[in-house]
Design a protein around this motif. Sequence first.
Motif, mmCIF file in Angstrom:
data_model
loop_
_atom_site.group_PDB
_atom_site.id
_atom_site.type_symbol
_atom_site.label_atom_id
_atom_site.label_comp_id
_atom_site.label_asym_id
_atom_site.label_seq_id
_atom_site.Cartn_x
_atom_site.Cartn_y
_atom_site.Cartn_z
ATOM 1 N N GLU B 193 -21.582 24.914 33.962
ATOM 2 C CA GLU B 193 -22.311 25.009 32.688
ATOM 3 C C GLU B 193 -22.808 23.632 32.297
ATOM 4 O OE1 GLU B 193 -21.496 27.362 29.543
ATOM 5 O OE2 GLU B 193 -20.737 29.067 30.690
ATOM 6 N N HIS B 194 -23.989 23.564 31.738
ATOM 7 C CA HIS B 194 -24.549 22.295 31.278
ATOM 8 C C HIS B 194 -25.087 22.491 29.883
ATOM 9 C CE1 HIS B 194 -24.648 20.537 35.321
ATOM 10 N NE2 HIS B 194 -24.978 21.743 35.730
ATOM 11 N N GLU B 195 -25.173 21.377 29.183
ATOM 12 C CA GLU B 195 -25.832 21.437 27.894
ATOM 13 C C GLU B 195 -27.328 21.280 28.152
ATOM 14 O OE1 GLU B 195 -25.673 19.048 23.848
ATOM 15 O OE2 GLU B 195 -23.952 18.686 25.163
ATOM 16 N N ARG B 196 -28.092 22.291 27.845
ATOM 17 C CA ARG B 196 -29.521 22.187 28.132
ATOM 18 C C ARG B 196 -30.344 22.788 27.009
ATOM 19 N NH1 ARG B 196 -28.649 23.381 33.690
ATOM 20 N NH2 ARG B 196 -28.414 21.422 34.769
ATOM 21 N N LEU B 197 -31.594 22.352 26.958
ATOM 22 C CA LEU B 197 -32.557 22.966 26.054
ATOM 23 C C LEU B 197 -33.497 23.804 26.893
ATOM 24 C CD1 LEU B 197 -33.571 19.806 23.953
ATOM 25 C CD2 LEU B 197 -31.782 21.477 23.426
ATOM 26 N N VAL B 198 -33.975 24.889 26.335
ATOM 27 C CA VAL B 198 -35.008 25.687 27.007
ATOM 28 C C VAL B 198 -36.189 25.748 26.063
ATOM 29 C CG1 VAL B 198 -35.426 27.776 28.329
ATOM 30 C CG2 VAL B 198 -33.144 27.285 27.483
ATOM 31 N N LEU B 199 -37.312 25.209 26.476
ATOM 32 C CA LEU B 199 -38.467 25.260 25.587
ATOM 33 C C LEU B 199 -39.764 25.145 26.374
ATOM 34 C CD1 LEU B 199 -38.583 21.955 23.427
ATOM 35 C CD2 LEU B 199 -37.411 22.163 25.589
ATOM 36 N N THR B 200 -40.864 25.438 25.700
ATOM 37 C CA THR B 200 -42.179 25.373 26.341
ATOM 38 C C THR B 200 -42.784 23.991 26.117
ATOM 39 O OG1 THR B 200 -43.420 26.039 24.382
ATOM 40 C CG2 THR B 200 -42.588 27.815 25.788
ATOM 41 N N GLY B 201 -43.860 23.737 26.840
ATOM 42 C CA GLY B 201 -44.570 22.474 26.665
ATOM 43 C C GLY B 201 -45.074 22.313 25.245
ATOM 44 N N ASN B 202 -45.653 23.368 24.695
ATOM 45 C CA ASN B 202 -46.156 23.273 23.323
ATOM 46 C C ASN B 202 -45.027 23.000 22.334
ATOM 47 O OD1 ASN B 202 -48.839 23.577 23.938
ATOM 48 N ND2 ASN B 202 -48.957 25.743 23.372
ATOM 49 N N GLN B 203 -43.896 23.650 22.551
ATOM 50 C CA GLN B 203 -42.765 23.417 21.637
ATOM 51 C C GLN B 203 -42.264 21.982 21.758
ATOM 52 O OE1 GLN B 203 -40.399 26.670 23.084
ATOM 53 N NE2 GLN B 203 -41.015 28.035 21.421
ATOM 54 N N ALA B 204 -42.286 21.451 22.962
ATOM 55 C CA ALA B 204 -41.838 20.069 23.156
ATOM 56 C C ALA B 204 -42.803 19.086 22.503
ATOM 57 C CB ALA B 204 -41.696 19.774 24.643
ATOM 58 N N ILE B 205 -44.082 19.430 22.500
ATOM 59 C CA ILE B 205 -45.067 18.567 21.844
ATOM 60 C C ILE B 205 -44.828 18.553 20.328
ATOM 61 C CG2 ILE B 205 -47.516 18.434 21.208
ATOM 62 C CD1 ILE B 205 -48.162 19.129 24.149
ATOM 63 N N VAL B 206 -44.576 19.729 19.774
ATOM 64 C CA VAL B 206 -44.300 19.791 18.329
ATOM 65 C C VAL B 206 -43.042 18.968 18.010
ATOM 66 C CG1 VAL B 206 -43.642 21.322 16.427
ATOM 67 C CG2 VAL B 206 -45.445 22.024 18.022
#
Lengths: 282, 586
Positions: B193-206
């Motif tokens: 298990e890892h601590e991770r974020l899951v997000l899209t490119g647009n969400q990362a830009i915001v």
Amino acid sequence: MAAETIPLAAVVRTPADYRSELKPIWCPGCGDFAVLAAIQQALAALQVDPKDLAVVSGIGCSSRLPAFLNAYGLHTVHGRALPTATGLKLARPELTVLAVGGDGDFFSIGLGHLPHAVRRDVNLTCIVMDNEIYGLTKGQTSPTSPMGHVTKSTPHGNRAAPLHPLMIAIASGATFVARGFSGQPRQLAELIRDGIAHPGFSFIHAMSPCVTFNDTYKLYKEQVYSLPADHDPRDTQAAIRYALESERLPLGLIYHAPRAGQAAAPAPQPFDTTRYLERYRA
Amino acid sequence: MNNKDDLVIRVAGESGDGSTATGEMLAQAAARSGLQVFTFRTTPAEIRGGPVMFQVRASNAPVRSQGDAVDVLFAFNQEAWDLHHADLVAPGVLLYDPENVTPPEHFSGIAYPVPIGRIAQQAGSRRGKNVVALAVAAALFGLGRSKLEDVVRARLGKKAALLEANLAALHAGMAYAQGLAKLDPLWLEASSEHERLVLTGNQAIVAGALHAGVRFFAGYPITPASDIMEGMAAILPEIGGAFLQAEDEIASAMACVGASFGGAKSMTATSGPGLALMSEAIGYASMTELPLVVVDAQRGGPSTGLPTKMEQSDLNLALYGGHGDSPRIVLAPGSVAECFHLTVWGFNLAETYQSPVIILSDYSLSFRTETVAPFDLAKYPVIDRQTPAAPLQPGRYQRYYVNGSYVSPMALPGMTSGQYTATGLEHDAFGHPDYSSARHVEMSEKRWRKLEPLRHSHDYVRRFGAERARVGLLCWGTTAGPCRGALFLAAQQGLPLALLQVQMLAPLPVDAIRAFVESVELVLVPELNYQGQFARLVQAELGIRVASFTQYTGMPFTRHAILHRVHELLGIDAPVEAPGSAVARA
Ligand SMILES: Cc1ncc(C[n+]2csc(CCOP(=O)(O)OP(=O)(O)O)c2C)c(N)n1
Ligand code: SF4
């Protein structure tokens, strides 16, 4: 505010306090001189602090105005004064923001912005210096030029009907619509003062002749008259009747929908990135 | 069953039939379980109907591209089979809804009929078929199967009745899968298990913009940038910022100019058609030296082009769009993590250099989800523009005073005695219009030279692969993903390959590129446009020859296509792996 601790005498500003170090470059007699003077009087009447004043314009002879004022000026590109002023006012609601320019700016290249600025009702004061001609580009027809008008670009006479600027403003839902004339600077200054004090979008149509390419001073002097004292500016039907007049030019506050002051925008707050990113934790 | 190291599942169907939701939830579940995921999707431009697909690639190792070949195809309708079966790895695993799909008799792979509509109906409502599909896929292949309930709760938990119905569908799907005999060897589960974020490119830009301190956003809807605008509309009012849906892109960009003049960090986001309309505003920001951040999520052009496909063809517009000599900074992220990174730095550079900054993303990056390690925020300082330090003297403030750095402290409305007028006319240090030759020379040099340090920076390139190699790949944007995949494949074949990903395209970091070019014999520039826009830029700026490799299909490169081109360049007759052959992946 700090102003409260300053002796009143020290903060009384006169119209001259709103002059910048630059001398206007307009042709002698240009109607825009009177508009500039009227703005300075209005600002003095309201004692606006020049450091909190921002004046945004497009491109044209009239759009050179911000540089002649003691203010933060933004001389933008042709037609775009309104969206620029809107962004500035939204970001800095405590500023007094004016958007100024010519009939080409507001009614031709930038016309698409006008109804939107009006309907958003952001607290700006829009002052159009209408000379019914393109001054800076040396005398072509404009969207407010009368039918038949002979200009450099209409050598055989203008065949398009002029727009009715006041109608556009009223039809878009403006809450403050007025017309003034460079030849009657006192009234113009009062209208600008009231427009700035109006807590929403105010639209001021300033008839401001171009003495070099379309000298309408004499004509306007014959056409203008002040609205009768019994005109009720809240009466939309009456306002529309005046706005549509073209043989004669009514001056004064044509339409006014008194509105409550806008709630103060919340001050920018710090942002917690870590907390925000929680929503994306797998 | 052996744990496979890498699995690609493609869910395909029709817009609105739930297939995309199945893919999204599968990716979420895999990510939650500790797997690394990379998703890729296509959508029709039309509002209703039309084929869609959502592909999930999952692995225990980092994943950098969408995967060339498909291990599992889940076909919701016949068209999905028709369009996608050719991409299946031989022999291939097919899941299909027998109500809508009839696989051909000669299909040699392993096929599982899964009547998702019927199972859902028996559990309560046909609308639950996407959740049924999710349950069956996870049960058959591992993939975060312990996290399905969490994902369904997170996604559909807002209304109790809806949640209950979907949980019923989930359990029905799991029960159905229990009854299936497992015929294929595919299985992938997280090894830790890892601590991770899951997000899209647009969400990362915001998120990056917010971290950097954005307090004003104006935009006009356009695919694939709209959800940047929508994200900003939701959050900005909550943090005392301002948001404007403008009447067009000209207004969006100029509203940002106005807000930036007022001191607010300002941003707009658009795609190619909008960037074209913003040219004049960007030139104005360049001339008046105002910070401004513009995101261009590229799609296929010219004109309205391919609204739902990707391309890297706005490079020239970003670099040169606008009249006159108008300097600007152009950045290009290649992954979701880089969307965050380069948006933060985009704002920092805009503020530092008082310049417009264009961030070139693209359609695939806008919408794809990736797992990323949590951002180490200590490494992301926030830089604000320089303002005058000492109290100003009335009438003496020189907004454009030319100093050694060529960046002049900027007064903001509200500052006593800072009054000046910014103008798009050539101007002197006070901002007063001045068209003299001497002044235009002085101020042109000011505007360009302030950016000069960036040309010599090594902060906006990433080098991968062998220290020395015959062929060096030089790329920008999301092409970095398949390039890194090609590096991995080449290493397996014993072929050393090097890669330089350039993240800043203006000013072009020439020193870093030259050092790379000198370390290889041949330079190959893969990019997604017809003209080879980046190859031309590199050739012009460095005075060298490179081999240009262009693709203009509206789709990203595959790793194999790039490796194949490397082989050709080297005259190697290596067996070219067709998509579909079983190969290890990067
Ligand atoms: C995009 C663009 N098109 C054209 C021009 C040229 N131009 C400058 S001012 C102007 C019109 C001026 O007329 P108006 O707005 O009525 O202002 P005036 O000069 O009469 O005050 C034009 C067409 C320009 N600067 N930018
Ligand atoms: S050309 Fe006309 S509008 Fe321009 S400054 Fe001269 S008089 Fe005024």
